[in-house]
Design an enzyme around this catalytic site. Structure first.
Site, PDB file in Angstrom:
ATOM      1  N   ALA A  16     -13.251  -2.802   5.153  1.00 58.47           N
ATOM      2  CA  ALA A  16     -12.656  -2.955   3.814  1.00 58.47           C
ATOM      3  C   ALA A  16     -13.081  -4.272   3.197  1.00 58.47           C
ATOM      4  O   ALA A  16     -13.500  -5.193   3.900  1.00 58.47           O
ATOM      5  CB  ALA A  16     -11.133  -2.895   3.903  1.00 58.47           C
ATOM      6  N   TYR A  17     -12.939  -4.325   1.889  1.00 64.35           N
ATOM      7  CA  TYR A  17     -13.080  -5.589   1.156  1.00 64.35           C
ATOM      8  C   TYR A  17     -11.704  -6.245   1.236  1.00 64.35           C
ATOM      9  O   TYR A  17     -10.758  -5.779   0.615  1.00 64.35           O
ATOM     10  CB  TYR A  17     -13.468  -5.280  -0.288  1.00 64.35           C
ATOM     11  CG  TYR A  17     -13.764  -6.485  -1.150  1.00 64.35           C
ATOM     12  CD1 TYR A  17     -15.058  -6.754  -1.574  1.00 64.35           C
ATOM     13  CD2 TYR A  17     -12.751  -7.348  -1.560  1.00 64.35           C
ATOM     14  CE1 TYR A  17     -15.342  -7.851  -2.374  1.00 64.35           C
ATOM     15  CE2 TYR A  17     -13.023  -8.456  -2.357  1.00 64.35           C
ATOM     16  CZ  TYR A  17     -14.315  -8.697  -2.766  1.00 64.35           C
ATOM     17  OH  TYR A  17     -14.587  -9.781  -3.559  1.00 64.35           O
ATOM     18  N   ASP A  70       0.062  -3.154   3.280  1.00 59.72           N
ATOM     19  CA  ASP A  70       1.364  -3.388   2.649  1.00 59.72           C
ATOM     20  C   ASP A  70       1.205  -3.806   1.176  1.00 59.72           C
ATOM     21  O   ASP A  70       2.151  -3.719   0.398  1.00 59.72           O
ATOM     22  CB  ASP A  70       2.122  -4.488   3.420  1.00 59.72           C
ATOM     23  CG  ASP A  70       1.302  -5.767   3.619  1.00 59.72           C
ATOM     24  OD1 ASP A  70       0.050  -5.705   3.585  1.00 59.72           O
ATOM     25  OD2 ASP A  70       1.908  -6.836   3.810  1.00 59.72           O
ATOM     26  N   TYR A  84      -6.973  -6.086  -5.111  1.00 59.48           N
ATOM     27  CA  TYR A  84      -7.134  -5.625  -3.719  1.00 59.48           C
ATOM     28  C   TYR A  84      -6.161  -4.479  -3.431  1.00 59.48           C
ATOM     29  O   TYR A  84      -6.574  -3.413  -2.946  1.00 59.48           O
ATOM     30  CB  TYR A  84      -6.899  -6.799  -2.754  1.00 59.48           C
ATOM     31  CG  TYR A  84      -6.700  -6.376  -1.314  1.00 59.48           C
ATOM     32  CD1 TYR A  84      -7.772  -5.930  -0.537  1.00 59.48           C
ATOM     33  CD2 TYR A  84      -5.434  -6.418  -0.710  1.00 59.48           C
ATOM     34  CE1 TYR A  84      -7.585  -5.530   0.786  1.00 59.48           C
ATOM     35  CE2 TYR A  84      -5.238  -6.024   0.602  1.00 59.48           C
ATOM     36  CZ  TYR A  84      -6.323  -5.590   1.350  1.00 59.48           C
ATOM     37  OH  TYR A  84      -6.133  -5.195   2.658  1.00 59.48           O
ATOM     38  N   LYS A 117      -7.091  -0.558  -2.606  1.00 58.81           N
ATOM     39  CA  LYS A 117      -6.665   0.118  -1.367  1.00 58.81           C
ATOM     40  C   LYS A 117      -5.828   1.352  -1.711  1.00 58.81           C
ATOM     41  O   LYS A 117      -5.922   2.385  -1.044  1.00 58.81           O
ATOM     42  CB  LYS A 117      -5.880  -0.842  -0.469  1.00 58.81           C
ATOM     43  CG  LYS A 117      -6.692  -1.988   0.114  1.00 58.81           C
ATOM     44  CD  LYS A 117      -7.718  -1.554   1.151  1.00 58.81           C
ATOM     45  CE  LYS A 117      -7.087  -1.034   2.420  1.00 58.81           C
ATOM     46  NZ  LYS A 117      -8.131  -0.697   3.437  1.00 58.81           N
TER      47      LYS A 117
HETATM   48  N1  LIG Z   1      -6.299  -8.698   7.215  1.00 57.87           N
HETATM   49  C1  LIG Z   1      -5.058  -8.358   6.894  1.00 57.87           C
HETATM   50  O1  LIG Z   1      -4.132  -9.197   6.891  1.00 57.87           O
HETATM   51  C2  LIG Z   1      -4.720  -6.933   6.552  1.00 57.87           C
HETATM   52  C3  LIG Z   1      -3.405  -6.627   6.176  1.00 57.87           C
HETATM   53  C4  LIG Z   1      -3.089  -5.290   5.886  1.00 57.87           C
HETATM   54  C5  LIG Z   1      -4.062  -4.312   5.980  1.00 57.87           C
HETATM   55  N2  LIG Z   1      -5.331  -4.661   6.323  1.00 57.87           N
HETATM   56  C6  LIG Z   1      -6.344  -3.587   6.375  1.00 57.87           C
HETATM   57  O2  LIG Z   1      -6.782  -3.483   7.718  1.00 57.87           O
HETATM   58  C7  LIG Z   1      -8.148  -3.053   7.749  1.00 57.87           C
HETATM   59  C8  LIG Z   1      -8.933  -3.968   8.654  1.00 57.87           C
HETATM   60  O3  LIG Z   1      -8.835  -5.306   8.145  1.00 57.87           O
HETATM   61  P1  LIG Z   1      -9.453  -6.530   8.937  1.00 57.87           P
HETATM   62  O4  LIG Z   1      -8.479  -7.650   8.837  1.00 57.87           O
HETATM   63  O5  LIG Z   1      -9.956  -6.054  10.254  1.00 57.87           O
HETATM   64  O6  LIG Z   1     -10.688  -6.853   7.988  1.00 57.87           O
HETATM   65  P2  LIG Z   1     -11.803  -7.976   8.178  1.00 57.87           P
HETATM   66  O7  LIG Z   1     -11.605  -8.718   9.444  1.00 57.87           O
HETATM   67  O8  LIG Z   1     -11.882  -8.709   6.895  1.00 57.87           O
HETATM   68  O9  LIG Z   1     -13.127  -7.084   8.346  1.00 57.87           O
HETATM   69  C9  LIG Z   1     -13.600  -6.310   7.299  1.00 57.87           C
HETATM   70  C10 LIG Z   1     -14.716  -5.454   7.832  1.00 57.87           C
HETATM   71  O10 LIG Z   1     -15.201  -4.633   6.775  1.00 57.87           O
HETATM   72  C11 LIG Z   1     -16.603  -4.806   6.716  1.00 57.87           C
HETATM   73  N3  LIG Z   1     -17.119  -4.675   5.377  1.00 57.87           N
HETATM   74  C12 LIG Z   1     -16.661  -5.246   4.240  1.00 57.87           C
HETATM   75  N4  LIG Z   1     -17.451  -4.899   3.200  1.00 57.87           N
HETATM   76  C13 LIG Z   1     -18.415  -4.089   3.702  1.00 57.87           C
HETATM   77  C14 LIG Z   1     -19.518  -3.406   3.142  1.00 57.87           C
HETATM   78  N5  LIG Z   1     -19.811  -3.478   1.841  1.00 57.87           N
HETATM   79  N6  LIG Z   1     -20.286  -2.649   3.953  1.00 57.87           N
HETATM   80  C15 LIG Z   1     -20.033  -2.575   5.280  1.00 57.87           C
HETATM   81  N7  LIG Z   1     -19.003  -3.195   5.872  1.00 57.87           N
HETATM   82  C16 LIG Z   1     -18.218  -3.955   5.095  1.00 57.87           C
HETATM   83  C17 LIG Z   1     -16.861  -6.216   7.224  1.00 57.87           C
HETATM   84  O11 LIG Z   1     -18.204  -6.335   7.598  1.00 57.87           O
HETATM   85  P3  LIG Z   1     -18.999  -7.749   7.516  1.00 57.87           P
HETATM   86  O12 LIG Z   1     -18.682  -8.462   8.792  1.00 57.87           O
HETATM   87  O13 LIG Z   1     -20.417  -7.349   7.398  1.00 57.87           O
HETATM   88  O14 LIG Z   1     -18.481  -8.462   6.299  1.00 57.87           O
HETATM   89  C18 LIG Z   1     -15.887  -6.258   8.387  1.00 57.87           C
HETATM   90  O15 LIG Z   1     -16.432  -5.603   9.503  1.00 57.87           O
HETATM   91  C19 LIG Z   1      -8.614  -3.040   6.293  1.00 57.87           C
HETATM   92  O16 LIG Z   1      -8.565  -1.727   5.822  1.00 57.87           O
HETATM   93  C20 LIG Z   1      -7.589  -3.887   5.566  1.00 57.87           C
HETATM   94  O17 LIG Z   1      -7.459  -3.481   4.223  1.00 57.87           O
HETATM   95  C21 LIG Z   1      -5.683  -5.932   6.625  1.00 57.87           C
END
Ligand SMILES: NC(=O)c1ccc[n+]([C@@H]2O[C@H](COP(=O)([O-])OP(=O)(O)OC[C@H]3O[C@@H](n4cnc5c(N)ncnc54)[C@H](OP(=O)(O)O)[C@@H]3O)[C@@H](O)[C@H]2O)c1
Length: 298
Positions: free
Chosen positions: A61-62, A103, A126, A130
């Site tokens: 995700a972004y 959330d 964002y 989502k």
């Molecule tokens: N982080 C939070 O606090 C949080 C809270 C609630 C929900 N979430 C959800 O949980 C899920 C996982 O989040 P996370 O924290 O693991 O995210 P993260 O650590 O920021 O990792 C995002 C991932 O998405 C990839 N990505 C982003 N843009 C891309 C593109 N254009 N093409 C290919 N890959 C791309 C990134 O690859 P690169 O390494 O190449 O950038 C990375 O592997 C997401 O759906 C997010 O919305 C996260």
């Protein structure tokens, strides 16, 4: 052989999924950004069709919440159009999708925990992007589970825990104390997503829809920071004097929900998955991060 596509493999949740033990006969495919760009939905259908996958876990995700405010197009491509393309192709191939959401689809105004049927009302780009991804998956007709989670931390990637550890050598720190949520360790989300996808793979009639998964106890960012520094202090490290502040004293480009505590009972009821104990997971994460730091690895 069961082949599972996992997006976001370099991220907190995707990386944790890759680190889990999987049943024998499972092959994970975690493509890099150069192999599949989530910002280019046109690539996705052929990638999934050619890959011969039995299931998709969509955790890429972004996630740059503030940057998204000025980058609406990329946020919607990655968080809205890419899940739409996965869902459309999954429907065509009749394979299940587990999609990780957030959330931040809620406006934060609720008193008490959000349930899955509460209306969504994202406050920023964002969250809106989502929400678009969620709606696309729901309306595609594919077998799916949308797993909303919150306040993700892990030893991988960027997150609040790593930021607090980085700032720990300051004498003083202020942290927002009027936003409440449930911290969630990425390895715990990965285990929940794994259990859901394995159930979907073995049971065509497995429950479908939106589910919440997060840490057990709701806390403010100040409370979360206090626990991080308590763990550092227990390792005889100097920590800052931390003072609580209101959100208005820490303005950010994107508005955050004041309350985003999620009710997880639906997931427990339908899949037998309990909320994780985030304080226990936090202690392991701090241990891992400080261990690496002491060994000069980070
Ligand atoms: N982080 C939070 O606090 C949080 C809270 C609630 C929900 N979430 C959800 O949980 C899920 C996982 O989040 P996370 O924290 O693991 O995210 P993260 O650590 O920021 O990792 C995002 C991932 O998405 C990839 N990505 C982003 N843009 C891309 C593109 N254009 N093409 C290919 N890959 C791309 C990134 O690859 P690169 O390494 O190449 O950038 C990375 O592997 C997401 O759906 C997010 O919305 C996260």
């Amino acid at each position: 052989m069961t082949r599972i596509l996992i997006t976001g493999g370099t991220g907190q949740v995707g990386g944790s999924l890759g680190n889990l033990n999987w049943p024998e006969g499972t092959e994970l495919v975690l493509p890099s950004r150069s192999e599949i760009d989530l910002g280019n939905a046109d690539q996705i259908s052929s990638f999934v069709r050619d890959g011969g996958f039995d299931a998709i876990i969509s955790s890429g995700a972004y996630t740059a919440v503030d940057k998204a405010e000025d980058d609406l197009l990329t946020a919607f491509k990655v968080n809205g159009l890419a899940p739409a393309a996965f869902a459309e192709t999954a429907k065509e191939l009749d394979i299940p999708v587990v999609h990780i959401s957030t959330d931040y689809v809620f406006n934060g105004g609720k008193i008490g925990r959000y349930v899955e049927t509460d209306p969504i009302d994202p406050q920023g780009v964002y969250g809106a992007s989502k929400a678009a991804g969620e709606l696309a998956i729901q309306s595609s007709g594919c077998r799916h589970v949308i797993l909303r989670t919150a306040w993700v931390f892990s030893a991988i990637g960027a997150n609040f825990v790593k930021t607090m550890i980085r700032l720990a050598d300051r004498p003083q720190l202020t942290v927002v104390d009027d936003q409440t949520g449930c911290p969630t360790a990425a390895p715990d989300i990965a285990r929940a997503a794994q259990a859901v996808v394995l159930r979907q793979l073995t049971d065509r009639d497995a429950p479908s829809g939106v589910y919440h998964f997060c840490g057990d106890e709701a806390v403010t960012w100040f409370g979360f920071a206090s626990e991080i520094f308590r763990l550092l202090e227990a390792r005889s490290l100097a920590v800052p004097a931390v003072a609580p502040i209101p959100t208005r004293d820490y303005p950010t480009p994107a508005k955050r929900p004041a309350n985003s505590a999620l009710d997880t009972s639906r997931l427990t009821q339908d899949f037998g998955i309990e909320p994780c104990q985030w304080r226990v997971a936090l202690a392991s994460t701090v241990e891992e991060l400080m261990g690496d730091k002491e060994k000069g690895l980070s």
